[in-house]
Write a protein that holds these residues in place. Structure first.
Motif, short mmCIF file in Angstrom:
data_model
loop_
_atom_site.label_atom_id
_atom_site.label_comp_id
_atom_site.label_asym_id
_atom_site.label_seq_id
_atom_site.Cartn_x
_atom_site.Cartn_y
_atom_site.Cartn_z
N LEU A 141 0.95 -1.76 0.34
CA LEU A 141 -0.08 0.33 -0.36
C LEU A 141 0.09 1.07 0.09
O LEU A 141 1.94 1.44 0.62
CB LEU A 141 -0.27 -0.12 1.25
N GLY A 142 0.05 1.98 -0.89
CA GLY A 142 1.13 3.68 -0.81
C GLY A 142 0.41 4.76 0.52
O GLY A 142 -0.05 3.71 1.43
N ASP A 164 8.28 0.34 14.23
CA ASP A 164 7.37 0.75 13.20
C ASP A 164 6.22 -0.84 12.26
O ASP A 164 7.12 -1.60 11.48
CB ASP A 164 7.08 1.35 11.69
N GLN A 172 5.81 5.59 7.79
CA GLN A 172 5.43 6.25 9.68
C GLN A 172 7.45 5.67 9.81
O GLN A 172 7.84 6.78 10.61
CB GLN A 172 5.16 5.07 10.32
N ASP A 187 7.61 -6.73 8.82
CA ASP A 187 6.13 -5.76 8.06
C ASP A 187 6.72 -8.48 7.96
O ASP A 187 7.65 -8.84 7.47
CB ASP A 187 6.28 -6.05 7.38
N THR A 188 4.77 -9.03 7.61
CA THR A 188 5.12 -9.86 6.68
C THR A 188 5.30 -10.35 5.33
O THR A 188 5.40 -11.38 5.40
CB THR A 188 3.76 -10.68 7.94
N ASN A 189 5.23 -9.44 4.63
CA ASN A 189 5.12 -9.46 3.47
C ASN A 189 6.31 -9.01 2.84
O ASN A 189 7.35 -7.48 3.44
CB ASN A 189 3.78 -8.25 3.19
N GLY A 212 8.22 -11.23 10.19
CA GLY A 212 8.01 -11.80 10.90
C GLY A 212 6.22 -11.12 10.73
O GLY A 212 6.08 -9.94 11.25
N SER A 213 5.25 -11.77 11.55
CA SER A 213 4.33 -11.66 12.67
C SER A 213 4.65 -10.91 13.56
O SER A 213 5.24 -11.23 14.92
CB SER A 213 3.48 -12.17 12.16
N LEU A 214 3.41 -9.54 14.05
CA LEU A 214 3.26 -8.57 15.08
C LEU A 214 4.43 -8.08 15.94
O LEU A 214 5.60 -8.11 15.51
CB LEU A 214 2.23 -9.20 16.06
N ASN A 229 0.53 1.24 11.66
CA ASN A 229 -1.07 0.72 11.31
C ASN A 229 -1.34 -0.73 10.96
O ASN A 229 -0.86 -0.93 9.26
CB ASN A 229 -1.16 1.95 9.76
N PRO A 230 -1.72 -1.47 11.20
CA PRO A 230 -1.84 -3.13 11.38
C PRO A 230 -2.62 -3.08 9.41
O PRO A 230 -4.12 -2.19 9.56
CB PRO A 230 -1.98 -3.73 12.44
N PRO A 231 -2.83 -4.18 9.37
CA PRO A 231 -3.87 -5.27 8.85
C PRO A 231 -5.50 -4.81 9.58
O PRO A 231 -5.62 -6.25 9.87
CB PRO A 231 -3.55 -5.98 8.05
N VAL A 242 -2.53 -8.51 1.63
CA VAL A 242 -1.46 -8.69 3.07
C VAL A 242 -1.82 -7.03 3.46
O VAL A 242 -1.87 -7.58 5.11
CB VAL A 242 -0.66 -9.07 2.69
N TYR A 243 -1.56 -6.23 2.69
CA TYR A 243 -1.85 -4.92 3.36
C TYR A 243 -3.16 -4.44 4.71
O TYR A 243 -3.02 -3.65 4.59
CB TYR A 243 -2.09 -4.30 2.77
C1 SAM Z 1 -2.41 -1.31 6.16
S1 SAM Z 1 -0.84 -1.27 5.73
C2 SAM Z 1 -0.09 -0.04 6.74
C3 SAM Z 1 1.25 0.03 5.83
C4 SAM Z 1 2.55 1.77 6.87
N1 SAM Z 1 2.90 0.83 7.55
C5 SAM Z 1 1.68 3.09 6.60
O1 SAM Z 1 0.92 3.23 7.63
O2 SAM Z 1 0.84 2.68 5.47
C6 SAM Z 1 -0.02 -3.26 6.68
C7 SAM Z 1 1.24 -2.79 6.85
O3 SAM Z 1 0.93 -4.00 7.81
C8 SAM Z 1 1.89 -5.49 7.10
N2 SAM Z 1 1.33 -6.95 7.84
C9 SAM Z 1 0.06 -7.63 7.90
N3 SAM Z 1 0.01 -8.62 8.97
C10 SAM Z 1 1.21 -8.35 9.37
C11 SAM Z 1 1.34 -8.59 11.07
N4 SAM Z 1 0.85 -10.47 10.82
N5 SAM Z 1 2.81 -7.94 11.23
C12 SAM Z 1 3.23 -7.37 11.36
N6 SAM Z 1 2.53 -6.88 10.18
C13 SAM Z 1 1.58 -7.51 9.64
C14 SAM Z 1 1.04 -5.38 5.84
O4 SAM Z 1 1.71 -6.21 4.69
C15 SAM Z 1 1.09 -4.05 5.11
O5 SAM Z 1 2.54 -3.31 4.96
#
Ligand code: SAM
Length: 501
Positions: A141-142, A164, A172, A187-189, A212-214, A229-231, A242-243
């Protein structure tokens, strides 16, 4: 092995130099597009900008604006001429652009972003609205509305370590870099981490990027500032994109994120996140989020900015990724069925600021404020969030007697009253003061509070003013002070009254 875009550092450096050489900066682009087309573009109306680039003398900058910001297909020769030191072959190899009907078009969205102290370049994927068809599953995501609302809400005090979580394109992290000595971004992605790495490099910055996750990638570590700013999308647990889809059922990602914060905040640390919470009873919308934040044992300020009904919520997200109308309708229906099965009648969307008491602070109960603030112009900003906690601390440290002995001043506020016509002319039915720009800074006032606020000019102790008003009304001063004190405290808490000294 999947090759991610912009994986060659020298090429990233050359691209950054090439873009800056033709004034592909916030200022340069604004100058070429002019005020009106720039403003329209910010609002998502792209064609006035396209028109301006077709009339502009600067061919290189015009080409790059059309390519990266307007989703246009451009002739190969024009792109080659705009970025001569990089070359079209390298841009194709680095997956910055791809071939398309008779020319090339951008895969990535590379745009200038003015943040705090400098003008930066940010790399993300081209938005769904800029390309045909649905976006890829690992779409990065942009900079969006949510990104900017979090960026504006973050307290920008200089600190040591910052995290972040879910960095995406790194927007961020970019803001954190302006006031944090060390930035860890996760990030997980993997594609997101690759684009965030490119964002960092393009701006001469160095972040510790981890997969990695969280909180998994930062197990056992603490931070002075955590932003995320999580998904947060509340859904079935399917991970279409994923975003925005965490793969966790319902609002599980917001819950899990919040549950991990306390262990990763250093004493005195702050965490600022966006979150969504499922609501099963709109009259008790705060129940679920309250349970989460109270379990952390941290100070917390929860602001619900919107309470969306299921149809509004689902329609916001089903069309977000560029799917066909038929796909969107099908998925939307299933999503609504699931909301119904779960008894979810609305989704709360908002921001939460957590604070961990400092190491030397005496033990105390956590200070938790949960409120709905939906008015435009009352967004949480970093300045307001810091001021909010300062005022909460001030109120905790000062008894009612302390306040009565203090000289208070009234902030610049508006007094607004509502009146209805009656037998004896206009009858006032309500009145309130508002501090413009203050989140939730609206205080209903009666005659006594109106008089008090008018009198608070930092000249005499509050108690003396209360006595004067009590004398005027022929009532006991102590009794009036006791009755007025909750409103006085609320006024201080909202930044409507402040200590003059
Ligand atoms: C809504 S985007 C936010 C991107 C950016 N930080 C912003 O503020 O625009 C959420 C991000 O969280 C990542 N994500 C998804 N699941 C995740 C997880 N379990 N742990 C960490 N990050 C995760 C996504 O790949 C994505 O890049």
């Amino acid at each position: 092995m999947t090759r991610h875009p912009l994986d060659t550092p020298d090429l990233v450096d050359a691209l950054g130099a090439g873009l800056r050489a033709v004034a592909y900066t916030s200022e340069g682009i604004a100058a070429l597009l002019g005020e009106e087309a720039s403003a329209a573009l910010v609002d998502g109306v792209w064609w006035p900008a396209l028109r301006r680039t077709r009339r502009a003398d600067d061919a290189a900058l015009s080409t790059l604006i059309r390519l990266f910001l307007l989703g246009a297909t451009e002739p190969v020769d024009a792109v080659a001429a705009a970025l001569p030191a990089v070359g079209v072959a390298a841009l194709l190899d680095q997956q910055v652009i791809e071939t398309a009907d008779g020319g090339v078009r951008a895969v990535l969205d590379i745009r200038p972003h003015g943040s705090d102290s400098a003008d930066h370049l940010v790399v993300a994927d081209q938005d769904a609205s800029m390309r045909p068809g649905a976006v890829r599953r690992d779409h990065v995501l942009g900079i969006g509305g949510a990104s900017m609302s979090l960026a504006r809400a973050v307290i920008r005090t200089p600190v040591g370590r910052a995290l972040d979580l879910g960095t995406g394109c790194g927007v961020q992290a970019l803001h954190l870099a302006s006031h944090c000595a060390e930035v860890v971004a996760t990030d997980t992605n993997e594609r997101a981490l690759a684009l965030a790495a490119a964002t960092a490099r393009l701006n001469g910055l160095s972040w510790d990027l981890r997969s990695g996750s969280l909180f998994e990638p930062v197990a056992g570590e603490t931070f002075d500032l955590i932003v995320s700013n999580p998904p947060f999308v509340v859904g079935t647990g399917a991970q279409d994109y994923v975003y925005r889809d965490s793969g966790m059922v319902g609002d599980g990602v917001s819950e899990a994120l919040i549950a991990g914060i306390a262990d990763h905040l250093a004493p005195g640390g702050v965490a600022q996140i966006l979150a969504n919470w499922a609501v099963r009873d709109v009259d008790a919308w705060d129940e679920r989020v309250r349970g989460w934040v109270e379990a952390t044992g941290l100070d917390a300020w929860v602001v619900q900015r919107e309470l969306a009904d299921p149809i509004s919520y689902v329609s916001l997200w089903v069309s977000d990724a560029g799917e066909s109308v038929v796909d969107a309708a099908e998925r939307g229906s299933l999503w609504l069925d699931w909301f119904e099965e779960q008894g979810i009648v609305a989704v709360g969307m908002g921001s939460i600021t957590f604070r961990k008491p400092g190491a030397t602070e005496p033990e105390r109960a956590p200070d938790v404020v949960i409120e709905e603030i939906t008015a435009a112009g009352q967004e949480v900003t970093g300045f307001e969030a810091q001021a909010f906690w300062n005022r909460r601390d001030f109120l905790r440290r000062n008894s009612d007697d302390d306040l009565l002995a203090a000289r208070l001043s009234t902030s610049p506020v508006f007094l607004e009253s509502q009146s209805l016509p009656g037998d004896d002319g206009w009858q006032q039915v309500s009145a309130a003061v508002t501090r413009p720009g203050g989140p939730g800074a609206v205080l209903p006032v009666d005659e006594v509070m109106t008089a008090l606020l008018a009198g608070c000019r930092g000249e005499v102790p509050l108690g003396a003013l209360v006595s004067l008003i009590a004398d005027f009304h022929g009532v006991d001063g102590d009794a009036l002070a006791a009755v007025a004190m909750p409103a006085i405290r609320e006024a201080v808490g909202r930044g409507i009254l402040y200590r003059a000294e």
